[in-house]
Design a protein around this motif. Sequence first.
Motif, mmCIF file in Angstrom:
data_model
loop_
_atom_site.group_PDB
_atom_site.id
_atom_site.type_symbol
_atom_site.label_atom_id
_atom_site.label_comp_id
_atom_site.label_asym_id
_atom_site.label_seq_id
_atom_site.Cartn_x
_atom_site.Cartn_y
_atom_site.Cartn_z
ATOM 1 N N ASN A 33 -30.165 -5.668 22.311
ATOM 2 C CA ASN A 33 -29.492 -5.361 21.208
ATOM 3 C C ASN A 33 -30.124 -5.956 19.940
ATOM 4 O OD1 ASN A 33 -28.669 -7.946 21.698
ATOM 5 N ND2 ASN A 33 -26.429 -7.672 21.701
ATOM 6 N N GLN A 34 -31.400 -6.536 20.107
ATOM 7 C CA GLN A 34 -32.193 -7.154 19.144
ATOM 8 C C GLN A 34 -33.645 -7.329 19.695
ATOM 9 O OE1 GLN A 34 -29.232 -10.372 18.895
ATOM 10 N NE2 GLN A 34 -30.480 -11.641 20.087
ATOM 11 N N PRO A 35 -34.526 -7.494 18.860
ATOM 12 C CA PRO A 35 -35.907 -7.547 19.163
ATOM 13 C C PRO A 35 -36.108 -8.266 20.491
ATOM 14 C CG PRO A 35 -35.850 -7.827 16.869
ATOM 15 C CD PRO A 35 -34.451 -7.835 17.329
ATOM 16 N N ALA A 36 -37.150 -7.998 21.031
ATOM 17 C CA ALA A 36 -37.545 -8.562 22.420
ATOM 18 C C ALA A 36 -37.876 -10.099 22.225
ATOM 19 C CB ALA A 36 -38.638 -8.072 23.148
ATOM 20 N N GLY A 37 -38.330 -10.637 21.172
ATOM 21 C CA GLY A 37 -38.488 -12.050 20.782
ATOM 22 C C GLY A 37 -37.146 -13.046 20.669
ATOM 23 N N GLN A 38 -36.338 -12.276 20.280
ATOM 24 C CA GLN A 38 -35.106 -12.961 20.248
ATOM 25 C C GLN A 38 -34.028 -13.088 21.453
ATOM 26 O OE1 GLN A 38 -34.124 -14.252 17.215
ATOM 27 N NE2 GLN A 38 -36.278 -13.672 16.648
ATOM 28 N N VAL A 39 -34.484 -13.690 22.431
ATOM 29 C CA VAL A 39 -34.113 -13.875 23.822
ATOM 30 C C VAL A 39 -34.239 -15.461 24.423
ATOM 31 C CG1 VAL A 39 -34.770 -11.331 24.510
ATOM 32 C CG2 VAL A 39 -36.283 -13.374 25.249
ATOM 33 N N VAL A 40 -33.252 -15.477 25.353
ATOM 34 C CA VAL A 40 -33.405 -16.720 26.227
ATOM 35 C C VAL A 40 -33.596 -16.153 27.797
ATOM 36 C CG1 VAL A 40 -31.970 -18.560 27.039
ATOM 37 C CG2 VAL A 40 -31.677 -17.893 24.672
ATOM 38 N N ALA A 41 -34.388 -17.033 28.246
ATOM 39 C CA ALA A 41 -35.150 -16.599 29.707
ATOM 40 C C ALA A 41 -34.392 -17.527 30.452
ATOM 41 C CB ALA A 41 -36.437 -16.594 29.667
ATOM 42 N N VAL A 42 -33.939 -16.876 31.707
ATOM 43 C CA VAL A 42 -33.389 -17.936 32.687
ATOM 44 C C VAL A 42 -33.836 -17.510 34.021
ATOM 45 C CG1 VAL A 42 -31.122 -18.430 31.341
ATOM 46 C CG2 VAL A 42 -31.399 -16.204 32.762
ATOM 47 N N GLU A 43 -33.940 -18.474 34.753
ATOM 48 C CA GLU A 43 -34.397 -18.104 36.436
ATOM 49 C C GLU A 43 -32.949 -17.617 36.898
ATOM 50 O OE1 GLU A 43 -36.018 -21.668 38.461
ATOM 51 O OE2 GLU A 43 -38.125 -21.111 37.455
ATOM 52 N N ALA A 44 -33.139 -16.507 37.785
ATOM 53 C CA ALA A 44 -31.896 -15.945 38.447
ATOM 54 C C ALA A 44 -32.153 -15.486 39.900
ATOM 55 C CB ALA A 44 -31.574 -14.848 37.615
ATOM 56 N N LYS A 45 -31.229 -15.519 40.507
ATOM 57 C CA LYS A 45 -31.243 -14.838 42.047
ATOM 58 C C LYS A 45 -30.009 -13.708 42.125
ATOM 59 C CE LYS A 45 -28.620 -18.394 44.295
ATOM 60 N NZ LYS A 45 -28.656 -19.336 45.659
ATOM 61 N N PHE A 46 -30.537 -12.892 42.747
ATOM 62 C CA PHE A 46 -29.476 -11.806 43.099
ATOM 63 C C PHE A 46 -30.208 -10.713 44.345
ATOM 64 C CE2 PHE A 46 -32.397 -10.633 39.719
ATOM 65 C CZ PHE A 46 -32.984 -9.490 40.121
ATOM 66 N N ASN A 47 -29.313 -10.008 44.716
ATOM 67 C CA ASN A 47 -29.677 -8.884 45.929
ATOM 68 C C ASN A 47 -28.700 -7.819 45.548
ATOM 69 O OD1 ASN A 47 -29.946 -7.442 48.296
ATOM 70 N ND2 ASN A 47 -30.209 -9.223 49.553
ATOM 71 N N LEU A 48 -29.336 -6.795 44.874
ATOM 72 C CA LEU A 48 -28.675 -5.552 44.529
ATOM 73 C C LEU A 48 -28.538 -4.729 45.726
ATOM 74 C CD1 LEU A 48 -30.104 -4.441 40.994
ATOM 75 C CD2 LEU A 48 -27.976 -6.204 41.758
#
Length: 287
Positions: A33-48
């Motif tokens: 909902n805002q520019p790509a530079g305005q993010v926080v990156a987090v390591e994640a794990k999932f299995n869709l």
Amino acid sequence: MRIRLLAAAPIAALTLAPFAAADPAPVTGVELNQPAGQVVAVEAKFNLTSDQDTAMRELRKLRGDMWDRNVAFDGMTLRQAAAKQGLKTRQAYVDAAQYDAGLSRVALQRGAEATQFFRHERPYNATCTANCGDTGTATYKGKAGAGENLHSAANMGKAMQDWGYGEVNDLVRANGHFNTGNGHLHNLLDPQLKRYGFASVVTAEGEASVTAAGWTTAGSERIEGEQNTVLHRPANGRETPNTTPKKLVFGGSSPRDIVAIITAVLTVLSVLSALYKFVEPLINQAR
């Protein structure tokens, strides 16, 4: 351990306010909902893939059971509500609920956001220009979910049970009308909602399970199998954007898992300490 659940009612198809699509998030492809530079990156794990298998099995069972009980729904019976949508048999109603890979991407993106901000609102900062917190801005190729279920545990089996059978009595008491006590179940049973996406995700900030429900497909592009990667969520308020990922620790454990491990260790140490105080005199006597 406190479990939290939130349900957002389906948005009326003709009342969605227009919004400007922003840059898509890496991995999920869901618009920020805002520019790509305005993010926080987090390591994640999932299995869709696993989430799909679990959630669709439980969803079909739930729909079948509720059809058999013919529970109240929107002031009528479930079978009457289903018939209004052309679903006149148990099998037709159960089969009407289809998995949607695009909505699972939306659910995954919202899960990455909900692990830190557990609410039916997207994080945002001053660079967001339109409908900033609206979950309808979480679109995949322009398609958004209509209803959303949130659960604070990254366990799709538990989430489906809590969202489903855990709210039957509330649905009956409300004569089938959506409220805060039955909204998750209402979203899962609604004959108008025919496409479902699911995601359980653990990030460096926490964990969550999400259902994104809609009327039509949001896409067929799947994210297959177990994933250990980096997800990006919008930075919130005065939070400093950062594309250096926050790290998962202890082999990918969530903060909740870490607290549970520490608590268990402290409990064992406490028991050992008490045991030692009990046996210490006997040891001294034996000397």
